[in-house]
Motif scaffolding. Structure first.
Motif, short mmCIF file in Angstrom:
data_model
loop_
_atom_site.label_atom_id
_atom_site.label_comp_id
_atom_site.label_asym_id
_atom_site.label_seq_id
_atom_site.Cartn_x
_atom_site.Cartn_y
_atom_site.Cartn_z
N ILE A 77 18.48 -2.81 -3.94
CA ILE A 77 18.22 -3.65 -2.62
C ILE A 77 19.17 -2.64 -1.37
O ILE A 77 20.04 -2.93 -1.66
N ARG A 78 17.71 -2.53 -0.27
CA ARG A 78 18.37 -2.42 1.04
C ARG A 78 18.37 -2.87 1.78
O ARG A 78 19.10 -3.49 2.49
N ALA A 79 17.14 -3.81 1.74
CA ALA A 79 16.71 -4.66 2.67
C ALA A 79 15.38 -5.46 2.80
O ALA A 79 14.73 -5.04 2.09
N ILE A 80 15.32 -6.31 3.49
CA ILE A 80 13.30 -6.98 3.19
C ILE A 80 12.85 -6.09 4.30
O ILE A 80 12.79 -5.95 5.14
N ASP A 81 11.48 -5.52 3.51
CA ASP A 81 11.20 -4.89 4.33
C ASP A 81 9.82 -5.68 5.32
O ASP A 81 9.24 -5.53 6.14
N HIS A 82 9.15 -6.30 4.23
CA HIS A 82 8.12 -7.46 5.49
C HIS A 82 7.84 -8.29 4.33
O HIS A 82 7.85 -7.99 3.09
N VAL A 83 7.07 -9.40 5.35
CA VAL A 83 6.83 -10.96 4.53
C VAL A 83 5.36 -10.80 5.28
O VAL A 83 5.12 -10.24 5.88
N VAL A 84 4.56 -11.22 3.83
CA VAL A 84 3.38 -11.48 4.54
C VAL A 84 2.52 -12.99 4.12
O VAL A 84 3.11 -13.62 3.00
N LEU A 85 2.74 -13.62 5.42
CA LEU A 85 1.85 -15.02 5.25
C LEU A 85 0.87 -14.79 5.46
O LEU A 85 -0.25 -14.58 6.71
N ARG A 86 0.12 -16.14 4.63
CA ARG A 86 -1.25 -16.58 4.40
C ARG A 86 -1.49 -17.10 6.31
O ARG A 86 -0.58 -18.54 6.14
N THR A 87 -2.98 -17.73 7.09
CA THR A 87 -3.33 -18.29 7.55
C THR A 87 -4.45 -18.83 8.25
O THR A 87 -4.86 -17.67 8.32
N ILE B 76 6.67 -9.28 9.50
CA ILE B 76 5.73 -9.80 9.10
C ILE B 76 3.77 -9.84 9.44
O ILE B 76 3.86 -9.31 10.63
N ASP B 77 3.75 -9.74 8.68
CA ASP B 77 2.52 -9.82 7.99
C ASP B 77 1.45 -11.11 8.31
O ASP B 77 2.06 -11.92 7.75
N LEU B 78 0.30 -11.18 9.54
CA LEU B 78 -0.31 -11.92 9.02
C LEU B 78 -1.71 -11.81 8.63
O LEU B 78 -2.25 -11.18 9.80
N VAL B 79 -2.09 -13.02 7.51
CA VAL B 79 -3.50 -12.53 7.44
C VAL B 79 -3.53 -13.82 7.30
O VAL B 79 -3.72 -14.96 6.99
N THR B 80 -5.51 -13.42 7.90
CA THR B 80 -6.17 -15.22 7.57
C THR B 80 -7.15 -14.66 6.58
O THR B 80 -7.38 -14.37 5.72
N GLY C 161 -6.25 -14.30 -1.45
CA GLY C 161 -4.63 -15.35 -2.24
C GLY C 161 -5.21 -16.69 -2.41
O GLY C 161 -4.28 -17.21 -2.59
N GLY C 162 -6.51 -16.68 -2.63
CA GLY C 162 -6.87 -18.55 -3.07
C GLY C 162 -6.85 -18.59 -1.95
O GLY C 162 -8.03 -18.64 -0.63
N GLN D 225 -1.01 -27.77 -0.28
CA GLN D 225 0.24 -28.33 -0.72
C GLN D 225 0.06 -27.70 -1.60
O GLN D 225 1.02 -27.35 -2.59
N ASP D 226 -1.50 -27.30 -2.00
CA ASP D 226 -1.16 -26.94 -3.27
C ASP D 226 -2.72 -25.43 -3.43
O ASP D 226 -2.98 -24.81 -4.35
N GLY D 227 -2.18 -24.95 -1.69
CA GLY D 227 -2.06 -23.86 -1.39
C GLY D 227 -1.10 -22.76 -1.22
O GLY D 227 -0.37 -22.93 -0.83
N ARG D 228 -1.27 -21.45 -2.09
CA ARG D 228 0.31 -20.69 -1.32
C ARG D 228 -0.27 -20.17 0.10
O ARG D 228 -1.44 -19.49 0.50
N ASN D 229 1.33 -20.18 0.59
CA ASN D 229 1.60 -19.95 2.05
C ASN D 229 2.05 -18.37 2.25
O ASN D 229 1.38 -16.76 2.45
N LEU D 230 2.82 -17.35 1.03
CA LEU D 230 3.32 -17.07 1.00
C LEU D 230 2.46 -15.68 -0.40
O LEU D 230 1.95 -16.45 -0.90
N ASP D 231 2.06 -14.56 0.51
CA ASP D 231 1.14 -13.84 -0.20
C ASP D 231 2.16 -13.18 -1.48
O ASP D 231 1.80 -12.90 -2.01
N HIS D 232 3.23 -12.32 -0.38
CA HIS D 232 4.17 -11.93 -0.91
C HIS D 232 5.32 -11.59 0.04
O HIS D 232 5.15 -11.46 0.95
N PHE D 233 6.32 -10.65 -0.42
CA PHE D 233 7.47 -10.04 0.41
C PHE D 233 7.64 -9.18 -0.36
O PHE D 233 7.34 -8.19 -1.85
#
Length: 139
Positions: A10-20, A57-61, A70-71, A76-84
């Motif tokens: 592991i060298r670093a975090i490349d990206h995070v995908v947030l659902r919005t 940082i990826d924002l996905v509608t 992503g559902g 509370q019962d739906g995920r916000n983080l798609d993947h990292f």
């Protein structure tokens, strides 16, 4: 190059995908308040990519093509983080697959994807909780 017994470095975090479901509010927060400029937009997919130092940082509608995969919307019962995505050292795809399979890790197929370092080959895996982690070689 990582050694053959453990081909993941592991060298670093490349990206995070947030659902919005609140793209404008998320843009105000990440772009305007935190100072992450828009690097790339793919509105047909529902994707906005913001530069965050050496990462993205990826924002996905949630009502977009990508977001529906992503559902439910974040709640509370739906995920916000798609993947990292983790940047890892260089590797041979076959060696990495062998290593992951030996450890009974669920692995998808390698594909060409865009991240903080540009386009490159990566693979999706799942952690024990079902979170999706992308592994991508650092350039």
């Amino acid at each position: 190059m990582a050694n053959h017994s453990k081909p993941i470095e592991i060298r670093a975090i490349d990206h995070v995908v947030l659902r919005t479901s609140k793209l404008n509010a998320m843009l105000r927060f990440y772009r305007d308040i935190l100072g992450c400029p828009i690097e790339r937009e793919l509105p047909n997919l529902g994707l906005t990519q913001l530069r965050a130092g050496s990462a993205i940082i990826d924002l996905v509608t949630v009502n977009s093509e990508l977001g529906r995969l992503g559902g439910k919307p974040p709640s509370q019962d739906g995920r916000n983080l798609d993947h990292f995505c983790l940047q890892i050292g260089s590797y041979e795809e076959a060696d990495l697959l062998d290593y992951l399979h030996q450890h009974y890790v669920n692995v998808a197929e390698f594909s060409e994807r865009y991240g903080a370092q540009g386009f490159g080959r990566s693979v999706y895996i799942e952690d024990p909780e079902g979170n999706v982690v992308e592994l991508k070689a650092q350039k």
